[in-house]
Scaffold this motif. Structure first.
Motif, mmCIF file in Angstrom:
data_model
loop_
_atom_site.group_PDB
_atom_site.id
_atom_site.type_symbol
_atom_site.label_atom_id
_atom_site.label_comp_id
_atom_site.label_asym_id
_atom_site.label_seq_id
_atom_site.Cartn_x
_atom_site.Cartn_y
_atom_site.Cartn_z
ATOM 1 N N ILE A 106 4.005 -16.551 -2.715
ATOM 2 C CA ILE A 106 2.788 -15.857 -2.310
ATOM 3 C C ILE A 106 2.928 -15.312 -0.891
ATOM 4 O O ILE A 106 2.270 -14.347 -0.510
ATOM 5 N N PRO A 116 -1.240 -15.406 -16.923
ATOM 6 C CA PRO A 116 -0.714 -15.173 -18.262
ATOM 7 C C PRO A 116 0.654 -14.493 -18.256
ATOM 8 O O PRO A 116 0.845 -13.473 -18.897
ATOM 9 N N TYR A 163 -7.427 -15.110 -4.741
ATOM 10 C CA TYR A 163 -6.565 -15.144 -3.547
ATOM 11 C C TYR A 163 -6.602 -13.804 -2.827
ATOM 12 O O TYR A 163 -6.789 -13.733 -1.613
ATOM 13 N N PHE A 164 -6.427 -12.743 -3.597
ATOM 14 C CA PHE A 164 -6.380 -11.428 -2.960
ATOM 15 C C PHE A 164 -7.754 -11.010 -2.448
ATOM 16 O O PHE A 164 -7.861 -10.393 -1.397
ATOM 17 N N ILE A 188 -5.517 -20.922 -19.687
ATOM 18 C CA ILE A 188 -5.078 -19.571 -19.288
ATOM 19 C C ILE A 188 -6.180 -18.887 -18.485
ATOM 20 O O ILE A 188 -5.929 -18.309 -17.427
ATOM 21 N N LYS A 231 4.499 6.837 2.007
ATOM 22 C CA LYS A 231 4.385 6.442 0.605
ATOM 23 C C LYS A 231 5.684 6.743 -0.130
ATOM 24 O O LYS A 231 6.329 7.754 0.119
ATOM 25 N N GLY A 281 -8.135 -12.889 0.599
ATOM 26 C CA GLY A 281 -7.052 -12.612 1.547
ATOM 27 C C GLY A 281 -7.041 -11.195 2.093
ATOM 28 O O GLY A 281 -6.620 -10.968 3.224
ATOM 29 N N ILE A 282 -7.459 -10.227 1.305
ATOM 30 C CA ILE A 282 -7.408 -8.841 1.784
ATOM 31 C C ILE A 282 -8.725 -8.431 2.413
ATOM 32 O O ILE A 282 -8.759 -7.775 3.436
ATOM 33 N N LEU A 342 -3.660 -23.010 -3.042
ATOM 34 C CA LEU A 342 -2.851 -24.220 -3.167
ATOM 35 C C LEU A 342 -3.692 -25.388 -3.690
ATOM 36 O O LEU A 342 -3.256 -26.136 -4.559
ATOM 37 N N THR A 377 6.612 -18.208 -10.251
ATOM 38 C CA THR A 377 5.833 -19.402 -9.925
ATOM 39 C C THR A 377 5.472 -20.168 -11.187
ATOM 40 O O THR A 377 5.409 -21.390 -11.181
ATOM 41 N N ILE A 428 4.684 -13.992 -9.594
ATOM 42 C CA ILE A 428 3.724 -14.880 -10.249
ATOM 43 C C ILE A 428 4.386 -15.545 -11.447
ATOM 44 O O ILE A 428 4.205 -16.731 -11.726
ATOM 45 N N GLU A 483 -6.242 -15.202 5.718
ATOM 46 C CA GLU A 483 -4.976 -15.602 5.085
ATOM 47 C C GLU A 483 -4.916 -17.107 4.895
ATOM 48 O O GLU A 483 -4.527 -17.601 3.845
ATOM 49 N N TYR A 494 0.555 -7.350 1.145
ATOM 50 C CA TYR A 494 -0.824 -6.890 0.948
ATOM 51 C C TYR A 494 -1.770 -7.293 2.070
ATOM 52 O O TYR A 494 -2.728 -6.583 2.352
ATOM 53 N N LEU A 495 -1.558 -8.467 2.653
ATOM 54 C CA LEU A 495 -2.552 -8.962 3.587
ATOM 55 C C LEU A 495 -2.256 -8.575 5.020
ATOM 56 O O LEU A 495 -3.155 -8.518 5.843
ATOM 57 N N ASP A 496 -0.973 -8.340 5.335
ATOM 58 C CA ASP A 496 -0.621 -8.097 6.726
ATOM 59 C C ASP A 496 -0.619 -6.615 7.057
ATOM 60 O O ASP A 496 -0.364 -5.771 6.204
ATOM 61 N N LYS A 497 -0.857 -6.344 8.328
ATOM 62 C CA LYS A 497 -0.792 -4.955 8.800
ATOM 63 C C LYS A 497 0.667 -4.581 9.037
ATOM 64 O O LYS A 497 1.415 -5.358 9.612
ATOM 65 N N LEU A 550 4.728 -21.944 -5.042
ATOM 66 C CA LEU A 550 3.697 -20.911 -4.919
ATOM 67 C C LEU A 550 3.629 -20.414 -3.485
ATOM 68 O O LEU A 550 3.461 -19.227 -3.236
ATOM 69 N N TYR A 551 3.788 -21.340 -2.540
ATOM 70 C CA TYR A 551 3.581 -20.977 -1.147
ATOM 71 C C TYR A 551 4.554 -19.900 -0.696
ATOM 72 O O TYR A 551 4.172 -18.964 -0.023
ATOM 73 N N LEU A 559 3.852 -11.805 -1.129
ATOM 74 C CA LEU A 559 2.683 -10.974 -1.455
ATOM 75 C C LEU A 559 1.751 -10.876 -0.256
ATOM 76 O O LEU A 559 1.124 -9.854 -0.024
ATOM 77 N N LYS A 560 1.665 -11.957 0.483
ATOM 78 C CA LYS A 560 0.829 -11.939 1.689
ATOM 79 C C LYS A 560 1.341 -10.852 2.641
ATOM 80 O O LYS A 560 0.576 -10.031 3.132
ATOM 81 N N ILE A 565 -4.884 -18.926 1.135
ATOM 82 C CA ILE A 565 -3.770 -19.745 0.645
ATOM 83 C C ILE A 565 -4.230 -21.186 0.450
ATOM 84 O O ILE A 565 -3.788 -21.878 -0.473
ATOM 85 N N TYR A 569 0.818 -1.209 0.000
ATOM 86 C CA TYR A 569 0.000 0.000 0.000
ATOM 87 C C TYR A 569 0.854 1.262 0.000
ATOM 88 O O TYR A 569 0.421 2.305 -0.468
#
Lengths: 495, 534
Positions: free
Chosen positions: A437, A399, B162-163, B152, A454, B166-167, B182, A395, A392, B174, A444-447, A433-434, A440-441, B178, A378
């Motif tokens: 990702i 596309p 996922y997002f 594709i 910025k 997840g968000i 997976l 991984t 991605i 989370e 984007y997902l964590d505080k 992937l784990y 990215l977690k 995931i 963010y």
């Protein structure tokens, strides 16, 4: 002798630029900011001569019996172009790398050592003689040892350099031992001559097996496949991030080019109509490579799961990718080589891109720890989205171009009816992937633990970033150019 | 109309919208939402146009000529003298009676989900950008006829999903996100490997008479197009078609989700925001069964015949296991999630019958379940927005407090149970009609009917616990439906009632294709009979 000189024009240019950089730095000591541009211009000129080599297919410096020290062919030219391009990108990265600020007065060395590496790699991708192979690997290694510990000021930087020297020294010693055994067996160091000699029945198979594996050790160290990978995480973590990126792409590409040429020239009897190689029955390279590549990718992927430092994570990921690339060699066919070339084209872009963003973020927040990435998506949307695209792609999801690269590997595997290996590799993708990702977690997902203001990158860096992101998306959707390039680079001299 | 690229438009319109949203400053919340709403509304109109101009007599399935709104041109072609690396991928879109209902469903559900996303609390720009990307992926899966393109689109949905979970999800988002990612990626690697295997086993004849390997799904459905030695070719005595079928089936079954691969679903549903649950249940689950009908069935007809009994068996397990799990839930949303597992079992049972009635019922059930479950999740969302809890036992007597809302709940619940006059009844009746007629799976069918009883059990019990009885004091402040919620529930209710009264509207669309498929499957049994092997 002299009429071969036109075949080594790129190498000559690189050497001249190397000398120019040293001289320029001596004369204009107060203008280090001009050095990267001088290097880039030098590389542009080099690339012109490398492109020329796509149309050549012959020995250079041939002796009386027409077997030369090195060969110029489209295959080598492709890897040289790849090396030049990644060098340009890494040099452009270096301009804004804050780690190098502490060594601002020694930047002349930095750029000239990069050219030392380039020269080593150029010889590696075209060497057709064991002596030249050894010399080129050493040239690359010596330059990279210094660069790995270039900033000197942090403890882990010196640790990286020292570990690299020790591991590198041992493995090149082992390689030299292997080379000496091969010379003892055959009386020659030329790969093409060795090829015809080891087809004779009186060659001692056990000794040759032993020597072959010893030589593979030296190359395996360069491409960091298991079990020769132990230096990789420490060196990648400790070295300046630009050098890490460079080692993970260019040095690895040169190593693979050398390995492919070494295997294909030395141990292949003939190639059948479908492009599959008939291996001389001395070493079961196929099973050996299957083993190595599965161990490498599994180990790289699983070790990456526990990493909390971005550089280490990408180090293990690059080990895993070496395992995937190895799959192209496993199938022992021209189609596999095609897959490797495609993979490297894509891998170079995405891996350099990922390291670039790690560097840009480290410039700002001064850390490469995953915990410090929390909430970063963010505070820096552009870098966040770009990193997401690179990860991605690493991984291998569509596309993005990473998918195309993996697709061609699996196409080669399935065509060779090695379904089991393909499934193991695909399962590895799920594991990978784990950890990708997870980055990215965190972003984007964590505080975020603390509020991060910025920020974004400077305009030139953003342009460079777009230049790296765009092909990842574009080639993911329309990949004909990559495949056509790879197809035209498939010709190895002698086949 | 047939020449207008309407399928490309309906698929890529959201993508264009996503790019447009990228350029809107993120403070401009209103324009972002309205743009998304307009795009999804246009999608509904386009889907309506597709239905309006749909040719009811064209069969599709394995016949390229009878697909409609076809767009086909060369996308990737790598040629050259040597065969190495030669790949040909077509941009090949088209719909038949199998995909047309799905396209319509996707458009409607996405529109409703957009309305449902109106009050998303944070990062509105990112949310709607990802939402539209997801939309493109979903639409693309249903219109793609080239396997490569299909894959594709199939994978394109994973990352936005996922997002989005997840968000914007709940407390354990989370983990749920995931797990979803997976699981589905694990499934899709099997699809990928089968895709590559099929690529090397089937050829397509070009205009100049040369044969090339192909990703074209329709070519793979014609037995004559297989190479003599391909690993998935029926002509190869050592072919791996049986294993490939199972691998492909697992890939699709994870999406359905079929027992024992269903465990991602309750987690994903409980944690996802309401709109995403709606999409997940309304559209994503259908991709699994759609994939089986579109890919597995016509490409591997002989194995389908062999394994139909097992598909029915797993359908039965889904029906009963899902219903029993639903009965045990205390969380309203989890209950609905498990009811989805149960209802998707009916689809599998109908598919396994390989009869016209059964397959019609299965496709209709896919559509009906999409609308009914969307409505159920919106109902959960409505109450969660107000009460901030989904604990069933925390409620009681809401019927007095929110009468209109309870009216819609009654409709949705009875549709889910399968009350005659509502759409759920028709599709379940067709499924049982088709399945009962097949000797081999008659016992399974009979056992499966108990799923209806169990469904009525948990639905009515839930209804009683939440909406009937004594109103608790703390819920006396709850307000009835807002205008936005009307806008979501009314269209879905109308569809449910309309298809309950006049199911032919949907059945006519799929009729020709279902007949084609049943005939194709029956013919294949004799065509492939000589080469069936385990």
């Amino acid at each position: 002798m002299t009429n071969s000189l036109y075949l080594v024009k790129p190498e000559i240019v690189v050497t001249i630029v190397l000398v120019c950089i040293i001289t320029f730095n001596l004369i204009f000591k107060d203008k280090p900011q001009a050095l990267p541009w001088l290097s880039v211009i030098g590389l542009m000129i080099t690339s012109y001569f490398v492109v020329e080599q796509f149309s050549y297919n012959s020995f250079a410096f041939a002796s009386t019996d027409y077997k030369g020290l090195l060969v110029t062919d489209p295959f080598g030219a492709f890897f040289k172009i790849l090396i030049v391009l990644s060098s340009v990108i890494v040099i452009l990265f270096s301009i804004s790398n804050k780690e190098l600020d502490s060594a601002a007065d020694r930047l002349g060395e930095y750029y000239s050592l990069i050219f030392g590496m380039i020269l080593g790699m150029f010889f590696m991708v075209s060497a057709a003689d064991l002596i030249l192979i050894y010399l080129s690997v050493e040239l690359l290694s010596l330059s990279s040892y210094v660069l790995a510990g270039f900033t000197k000021n942090t403890l882990r930087n010196s640790e990286a350099s020292l570990k690299y020297v020790i591991y590198g020294g041992v493995s090149s010693g082992i390689m030299l031992f292997g080379i000496s055994i091969v010379y003892g067996l055959t009386g020659t160091t030329n790969l093409y001559e060795i090829n015809s000699l080891i087809q004779a029945p009186q060659i001692n198979q056990i000794t040759l097996l032993f020597a072959g594996i010893l030589i593979f050790t030296g190359i395996g160290f360069k491409i960091s496949v298991a079990p020769f990978h132990f230096w990789t995480p420490d060196v990648y973590e400790g070295a300046p991030v630009t050098i890490t990126a460079y080692l993970s792409v260019a040095s690895k590409a040169a190593g693979f080019a050398l390995l492919i040429r070494f295997i294909k020239v030395t141990f292949i009897k003939s190639i059948n109509a479908e492009g599959y190689w008939q291996v001389i029955n001395v070493i079961d390279w196929k099973s050996f490579f299957i083993l190595i590549s599965i161990i490498t990718m599994t180990l790289g992927n699983f070790a990456a799961l526990w990493q909390n430092n971005m550089k280490r994570l990408l180090a293990y990921s690059s080990i895993a990718h070496a395992g995937y690339i190895m799959l192209g060699l496993v199938v022992m066919s021209n189609e596999g080589i095609l897959a490797i070339i495609i993979y490297f084209t894509v891998y170079a872009i995405m891996n350099l891109g990922a390291f670039f963003i790690v560097m840009l973020i480290a410039n700002k927040i001064g850390s490469e720890e995953l915990d410090d990435y929390k909430g970063l998506g963010y505070s820096t949307p552009v870098l966040g989205i770009s990193l997401a695209i690179f990860l991605i792609s690493l991984t291998g999801l569509p596309p993005t171009a990473g998918f195309i690269a993996k697709l061609y590997l699996f196409i080669a595997l399935v065509d060779a009816k090695m379904i089991g290996v393909a499934i193991i590799a695909l399962l590895n993708t799920v594991v990978s992937l784990y950890y990708y990702i997870r980055v990215l977690k965190n972003m984007y997902l964590d505080k975020p633990g603390k509020e991060i203001p910025k920020f974004s990158a400077s305009i030139p860096n953003l342009v460079l970033l777009i230049a790296l992101v765009a092909p990842i998306i574009f080639f993911g959707i329309y990949f004909s150019p990559v495949v056509n390039l790879a197809k035209s680079s498939l010709t190895l001299f002698g086949f | 109309m047939q020449n207008f690229p309407i399928l490309s438009l309906i698929t890529f319109l959201p993508l264009i919208g996503m790019i447009a949203i990228m350029f809107i400053p993120k403070e401009q919340v209103k324009p972002i939402k309205i743009l998304t709403l307009v795009i999804t509304a246009v999608q509904v109109i386009l889907a309506g146009l597709i239905v309006a101009f749909y040719n009811y007599s064209a069969g599709g399935i394995n016949n390229p000529e009878s697909f409609q709104f076809v767009e086909k041109f060369r996308w990737i072609e790598i040629s050259g003298l040597s065969w190495i690396g030669k790949v040909k991928v077509d941009y090949f879109l088209g719909i038949d009676g199998l995909s047309a209902p799905m396209v319509l469903l996707t458009a409607i559900v996405t529109f409703v989900a957009t309305l449902s996303s109106w009050n998303i609390p944070k990062s509105i720009k990112g949310y709607f950008a990802l939402f539209l990307l997801l939309d493109t992926g979903m639409m693309g899966v249903f219109v793609a006829l080239d396997f490569f393109l299909f894959y594709i689109f199939w994978e394109l949905m994973l990352l936005p999903m996922y997002f989005l979970i997840g968000i914007w999800g709940g407390p354990r988002r989370e983990y749920a996100a995931i797990k979803f990612f997976l699981y589905t990626l694990f499934g899709s690697i099997f699809i990928l490997i089968v895709m590559i295997g099929l690529y090397f086993s089937s050829t397509e004849t070009l205009v100049d008479g040369t044969k090339v390997f192909t990703f074209n799904m329709l070519s793979m459905m014609n037995k004559a197009n297989f190479t003599p030695t391909g690993i998935l070719s029926p002509f190869n005595p050592n072919n791996l078609r049986f294993i490939a079928y199972i691998a492909l089936f697992v890939g699709f079954a994870i999406k359905i989700p079929m027992f024992p691969f269903h465990t991602w679903l309750p987690d994903a549903h409980v944690e996802a925001p309401t709109a995403i649950s709606v999409i997940l249940a309304g559209v994503l689950l259908k991709m699994g069964t759609y994939g089986i009908l579109r890919v597995s069935y016509p490409i591997f007809p002989e194995i389908t015949h062999q394994l139909a009994w097992y598909i029915a068996l797993f359908g039965m397990i889904n029906i009963i296991y899902g219903a029993l799990c639903a009965m045990a839930q205390r969380d309203f949303k989890k209950l609905i999630a498990y009811s989805s597992v149960s209802h998707m079992g009916f689809v599998m049972l109908g598919m396994a019958s390989l009869t016209t009635a059964g397959i019609s019922g299965a496709i209709l059930q896919m559509f009906n379940h999409g609308t009914i479950t969307s409505m159920l999740f919106i109902i959960v969302g409505v109450i969660y927005d107000r009460a901030h809890t989904r604990e069933i036992d925390a409620f009681g007597g809401l019927a007095n407090q929110m009468p209109v809302y309870t009216g819609f709940v009654t409709l949705a619940f009875f549709a889910a149970i399968g009350l005659p006059g509502l759409s759920g009844f028709i599709s379940e009746a067709f499924v049982f009609l088709g399945a009962f007629g097949v000797e081999a799976i008659r016992v399974i069918t009979v056992i499966s009917t108990s799923g209806i009883l169990l469904g009525a059990g948990y639905m009515l019990w839930t209804f009683q616990r939440i909406y009937l009885g004594q109103l608790k004091d703390k819920w006396t402040e709850l307000k009835d439906l807002s205008f936005r919620e009307y806008a979501m529930l009314v269209p879905l209710s109308l569809i449910i009632i309309f298809l309950g009264v006049y199911p032919s509207a949907m059945l006519n669309i799929m009729n020709a294709s279902v007949n084609t498929m049943v005939k194709f499957m029956a013919d294949a049994q004799t065509l492939y009979s000589a080469m069936v092997r385990f």
